[in-house]
Each structure stands twice: as structure tokens, then as C-alpha cells.
Design a protein around this motif. Structure first.
Motif, PDB file in Angstrom:
ATOM      1  N   ALA A 123      -0.250  -7.595  -5.228  1.00 43.85           N
ATOM      2  CA  ALA A 123      -1.214  -6.599  -5.570  1.00 43.85           C
ATOM      3  C   ALA A 123      -0.737  -5.033  -4.861  1.00 43.85           C
ATOM      4  CB  ALA A 123      -2.593  -6.820  -5.072  1.00 43.85           C
ATOM      5  N   THR A 124      -1.338  -3.984  -5.335  1.00 47.85           N
ATOM      6  CA  THR A 124      -0.956  -2.772  -4.826  1.00 47.85           C
ATOM      7  C   THR A 124      -2.438  -2.061  -4.580  1.00 47.85           C
ATOM      8  OG1 THR A 124      -0.642  -1.611  -6.901  1.00 47.85           O
ATOM      9  CG2 THR A 124       1.278  -2.787  -5.751  1.00 47.85           C
ATOM     10  N   VAL A 125      -2.164  -1.009  -3.750  1.00 47.87           N
ATOM     11  CA  VAL A 125      -3.358   0.093  -3.334  1.00 47.87           C
ATOM     12  C   VAL A 125      -2.627   1.477  -3.216  1.00 47.87           C
ATOM     13  CG1 VAL A 125      -4.982   0.484  -1.820  1.00 47.87           C
ATOM     14  CG2 VAL A 125      -4.867  -1.631  -2.322  1.00 47.87           C
ATOM     15  N   ALA A 126      -3.474   2.435  -3.644  1.00 48.34           N
ATOM     16  CA  ALA A 126      -2.772   3.758  -3.324  1.00 48.34           C
ATOM     17  C   ALA A 126      -3.744   4.654  -3.085  1.00 48.34           C
ATOM     18  CB  ALA A 126      -1.961   3.825  -4.441  1.00 48.34           C
ATOM     19  N   THR A 127      -3.521   5.410  -1.964  1.00 54.38           N
ATOM     20  CA  THR A 127      -4.521   6.497  -1.883  1.00 54.38           C
ATOM     21  C   THR A 127      -4.106   7.736  -2.850  1.00 54.38           C
ATOM     22  OG1 THR A 127      -2.618   7.626  -0.369  1.00 54.38           O
ATOM     23  CG2 THR A 127      -4.484   6.380   0.594  1.00 54.38           C
ATOM     24  N   PRO A 128      -5.215   8.254  -3.269  1.00 53.74           N
ATOM     25  CA  PRO A 128      -5.188   9.308  -4.565  1.00 53.74           C
ATOM     26  C   PRO A 128      -4.038  10.220  -4.341  1.00 53.74           C
ATOM     27  CG  PRO A 128      -7.354   9.158  -3.762  1.00 53.74           C
ATOM     28  CD  PRO A 128      -6.698   8.308  -2.608  1.00 53.74           C
ATOM     29  N   GLU A 174      -3.425  -1.805   9.995  1.00 49.85           N
ATOM     30  CA  GLU A 174      -4.173  -2.325  11.042  1.00 49.85           C
ATOM     31  C   GLU A 174      -5.253  -3.334   9.982  1.00 49.85           C
ATOM     32  OE1 GLU A 174      -6.459   0.813  12.718  1.00 49.85           O
ATOM     33  OE2 GLU A 174      -4.947   1.309  14.020  1.00 49.85           O
ATOM     34  N   ALA A 175      -5.315  -2.998   8.798  1.00 45.98           N
ATOM     35  CA  ALA A 175      -6.225  -4.088   7.803  1.00 45.98           C
ATOM     36  C   ALA A 175      -5.298  -5.120   7.321  1.00 45.98           C
ATOM     37  CB  ALA A 175      -6.623  -3.065   6.526  1.00 45.98           C
ATOM     38  N   GLY A 176      -4.075  -5.366   7.819  1.00 44.21           N
ATOM     39  CA  GLY A 176      -3.346  -6.444   7.256  1.00 44.21           C
ATOM     40  C   GLY A 176      -2.449  -6.387   6.017  1.00 44.21           C
ATOM     41  N   ALA A 177      -2.040  -5.081   5.486  1.00 45.78           N
ATOM     42  CA  ALA A 177      -1.201  -4.844   4.690  1.00 45.78           C
ATOM     43  C   ALA A 177       0.026  -5.568   4.856  1.00 45.78           C
ATOM     44  CB  ALA A 177      -1.274  -3.457   4.207  1.00 45.78           C
ATOM     45  N   ASP A 178       0.673  -6.168   3.870  1.00 46.67           N
ATOM     46  CA  ASP A 178       1.986  -6.610   3.894  1.00 46.67           C
ATOM     47  C   ASP A 178       3.143  -5.618   3.964  1.00 46.67           C
ATOM     48  OD1 ASP A 178       1.493  -9.869   3.947  1.00 46.67           O
ATOM     49  OD2 ASP A 178       0.147  -8.548   2.469  1.00 46.67           O
ATOM     50  N   ILE A 179       2.935  -4.646   3.090  1.00 48.09           N
ATOM     51  CA  ILE A 179       3.876  -3.690   3.103  1.00 48.09           C
ATOM     52  C   ILE A 179       3.307  -2.264   2.868  1.00 48.09           C
ATOM     53  CG2 ILE A 179       5.848  -2.763   1.498  1.00 48.09           C
ATOM     54  CD1 ILE A 179       5.891  -5.586   0.269  1.00 48.09           C
ATOM     55  N   VAL A 180       3.573  -1.458   3.837  1.00 52.24           N
ATOM     56  CA  VAL A 180       3.042  -0.073   3.770  1.00 52.24           C
ATOM     57  C   VAL A 180       4.360   0.929   3.628  1.00 52.24           C
ATOM     58  CG1 VAL A 180       1.602   1.626   4.887  1.00 52.24           C
ATOM     59  CG2 VAL A 180       1.228  -0.759   5.142  1.00 52.24           C
ATOM     60  N   GLY A 181       4.189   2.131   2.656  1.00 53.45           N
ATOM     61  CA  GLY A 181       4.930   3.135   2.385  1.00 53.45           C
ATOM     62  C   GLY A 181       4.724   3.926   1.480  1.00 53.45           C
ATOM     63  N   SER A 182       5.628   4.781   1.181  1.00 51.26           N
ATOM     64  CA  SER A 182       5.575   5.823   0.051  1.00 51.26           C
ATOM     65  C   SER A 182       7.129   5.948  -0.231  1.00 51.26           C
ATOM     66  CB  SER A 182       5.186   7.112   0.784  1.00 51.26           C
ATOM     67  OG  SER A 182       5.021   8.005  -0.064  1.00 51.26           O
ATOM     68  N   ALA A 183       7.654   6.927  -0.289  1.00 46.49           N
ATOM     69  CA  ALA A 183       9.211   7.383  -0.944  1.00 46.49           C
ATOM     70  C   ALA A 183       9.911   6.032  -0.818  1.00 46.49           C
ATOM     71  CB  ALA A 183       9.577   8.656  -0.344  1.00 46.49           C
ATOM     72  N   VAL A 229       0.891  -1.259  -0.025  1.00 45.08           N
ATOM     73  CA  VAL A 229       0.068  -0.040   0.219  1.00 45.08           C
ATOM     74  C   VAL A 229       1.038   1.422   0.059  1.00 45.08           C
ATOM     75  CG1 VAL A 229      -1.757   1.185   1.243  1.00 45.08           C
ATOM     76  CG2 VAL A 229      -1.953  -1.051   1.207  1.00 45.08           C
ATOM     77  N   PHE A 230       0.645   2.011  -0.943  1.00 43.80           N
ATOM     78  CA  PHE A 230       1.120   3.356  -1.070  1.00 43.80           C
ATOM     79  C   PHE A 230       0.422   4.440  -0.044  1.00 43.80           C
ATOM     80  CE2 PHE A 230       2.294   1.252  -4.916  1.00 43.80           C
ATOM     81  CZ  PHE A 230       3.599   1.308  -4.775  1.00 43.80           C
ATOM     82  N   ALA A 231       0.816   4.845   0.845  1.00 39.94           N
ATOM     83  CA  ALA A 231      -0.106   5.737   1.796  1.00 39.94           C
ATOM     84  C   ALA A 231       1.009   6.228   2.918  1.00 39.94           C
ATOM     85  CB  ALA A 231      -1.024   4.887   2.457  1.00 39.94           C
ATOM     86  N   GLU A 232       0.492   7.463   3.397  1.00 40.85           N
ATOM     87  CA  GLU A 232       1.124   8.169   4.564  1.00 40.85           C
ATOM     88  C   GLU A 232       0.241   8.377   5.564  1.00 40.85           C
ATOM     89  OE1 GLU A 232       4.942  10.532   2.756  1.00 40.85           O
ATOM     90  OE2 GLU A 232       2.978  11.090   1.853  1.00 40.85           O
ATOM     91  N   GLY A 233       0.511   8.837   6.868  1.00 41.12           N
ATOM     92  CA  GLY A 233      -0.208   9.184   8.012  1.00 41.12           C
ATOM     93  C   GLY A 233      -1.205   8.324   8.333  1.00 41.12           C
ATOM     94  N   GLU A 234      -2.426   8.815   8.333  1.00 42.38           N
ATOM     95  CA  GLU A 234      -3.679   8.103   8.856  1.00 42.38           C
ATOM     96  C   GLU A 234      -3.913   6.616   7.916  1.00 42.38           C
ATOM     97  OE1 GLU A 234      -6.211   6.649  11.482  1.00 42.38           O
ATOM     98  OE2 GLU A 234      -4.991   8.413  11.769  1.00 42.38           O
ATOM     99  N   ALA A 235      -3.796   7.001   6.716  1.00 36.85           N
ATOM    100  CA  ALA A 235      -4.223   6.150   5.839  1.00 36.85           C
ATOM    101  C   ALA A 235      -3.124   4.834   6.050  1.00 36.85           C
ATOM    102  CB  ALA A 235      -3.927   6.553   4.440  1.00 36.85           C
TER     103      ALA A 235
END
Length: 236
Positions: free
Chosen positions: A113-118, A89-98, A77-83
């Protein structure tokens, strides 16, 4: 042509040549002939009467399988902060941005698979050449560019699979595993069939569903009757 193994020859003999199987019968046969020492993936191959060279006949989407895919899906998941916290918490295996983007540019791709906030897409866009050919680019049309990352993660891990017509107009879709019951496989097949019918391009002419074949990883292909549109778990 590759030479068939002894097991493959025995399996092929159990499939009636030229017969169009009802879905439930096809999956019963797949389970009967499965002989690998691992849980084989079962796939459906839908040959459609579309020309994917035409922009208005592209076919791509995602559908949730009622019985899951049987596959463990690693989600980045490409996300920062609260997202980002919600993703963890939802079980993403990898979370980050830069840092995640940097790793991917180095060739470190250990997810399915990937997910990203807008707000991340302006950064993620530079990964198009890397993730695009692998079918891993977040896409708003597929629901993987969203602020509700928890929902997207749940769906991906719960058995949501992508379908996409290739240049020959064929959709190759995961239906489950050989450990599933024939009824579970038929229910998953039904969900995908309904979705493909629902997404028929308005400009497609002539016969839409030309043929359907199902097979497990190591088994011969079985032809399914494309006219059987309902009662997927009932014998024809």
C-alpha cells in the motif's frame, strides 16, 4: 474445469447445494472445511446490480475491519521533511521521495500500500502506469493522499481494506483469515456489507445486491443470504 482434489471433494460435500447460508453459519462452515497447512485468507465476493462502464456507477473505497484483515501490510510513503519523520515514527516500511520513485520505475515494488503527502503527487503522478494497474496509486478519495500520514499508516496496518467493483460489478474483498473465529469473520463481513450498502450509486436501478459468496483460499465457495442485513453474528 480443474479436477477437484480429495480434500476439496470432501469439503464440497459439507456445503448444501442451493442453500443460502446466514453469515455466521457460512463462516463456521469455512472453518470446518479449511484443510490447508497455512492460514488461508477468507474473501467475500459481492455481485452488485451496477454497470461500472457508467461513470456514476463506479464503486470504490476503503473500510476498516473491526478485527483487522490478518494480513501484514507493508506501507510505502512518499514524503519529505517533517512528514517523512512522522511516517517513520508511525511504522512505515519505506519512506522516500525521488529515490523511492526511481526504485519503483526500476520495478522494485516491495510494498502492499502507499501513502503520499499532497505536495508529492506532482512527482508520484508519473508512476500511474506502474502503480495504477496494481491498485497501489495514492488516492485522495481513499484517504491515502494526506498530510496526516501517521493516521493513514495506522489505518492501513490496522486492517483497512479496499473494495472495488470490477467490470462485472463484483467486489472482491478480504474478510480475514481462517484462524479468526466465525464471530470475528462475521463482524468484518458486516462492516463491509454496511459500507457497500452505504455507497450504493444513486443511479443504480433494480436489485442492488444480487448475490454474495464467501470462500477461503483453498475451499469451495459458500452462498450467503444477501437479505440478512443485520445481526451478522446471530444464527438465522
Amino acid at each position: 474445469m480443474a479436477k477437484l482434489t480429495k480434500k476439496q471433494k470432501i469439503a464440497a460435500e459439507k456445503i448444501e447445494e442451493g442453500k443460502l447460508y446466514a453469515p455466521i453459519d457460512a463462516f463456521k462452515t469455512i472453518k470446518e472445511i479449511a484443510s490447508a497447512n497455512f492460514d488461508e485468507t477468507v474473501e467475500g465476493h459481492f455481485r452488485l446490480g451496477i454497470d461500472t462502464r457508467q461513470a456514476d456507477q463506479q464503486l470504490r473505497g476503503m473500510v476498516s475491519l473491526p478485527n483487522g484483515s490478518g494480513k501484514t501490510v507493508r506501507v510505502a510513503v512518499f514524503a519529505e521533511g517533517e512528514a517523512a519523520r512522522a511516517a517513520e515514527e508511525a511504522g512505515a516500511d519505506i519512506v522516500g521521495s525521488a529515490e523511492l520513485i526511481e526504485d519503483i520505475q526500476k520495478g522494485i515494488i516491495n510494498f502492499d500500500a502507499t501513502v503520499a503527502t499532497p505536495d508529492q503527487m506532482s512527482k508520484v503522478g508519473r508512476l500511474g502506469r506502474v502503480l495504477g494497474p496494481r491498485g497501489l496509486m495514492p488516492n485522495p478519495k481513499l484517504g491515502t493522499v494526506t498530510n496526516d500520514v501517521a493516521k493513514a499508516i495506522k489505518e492501513l496496518k490496522g486492517g483497512r481494506v479496499e473494495y472495488r467493483a470490477d467490470r462485472y460489478g463484483i467486489c472482491h474483498v478480504v474478510l480475514g483469515k481462517t484462524s479468526f473465529t466465525p464471530e470475528q469473520l462475521a463482524e468484518n463481513y458486516g462492516a463491509i456489507y454496511d459500507e457497500i450498502i452505504r455507497m450504493k450509486p444513486a443511479s443504480a436501478k433494480g436489485r442492488y445486491v444480487k448475490s454474495i459468496n464467501v470462500a477461503s483460499t483453498m475451499s469451495p465457495s459458500i452462498s450467503v443470504d444477501p437479505s440478512v442485513q443485520r445481526n451478522y453474528t446471530q444464527e438465522a
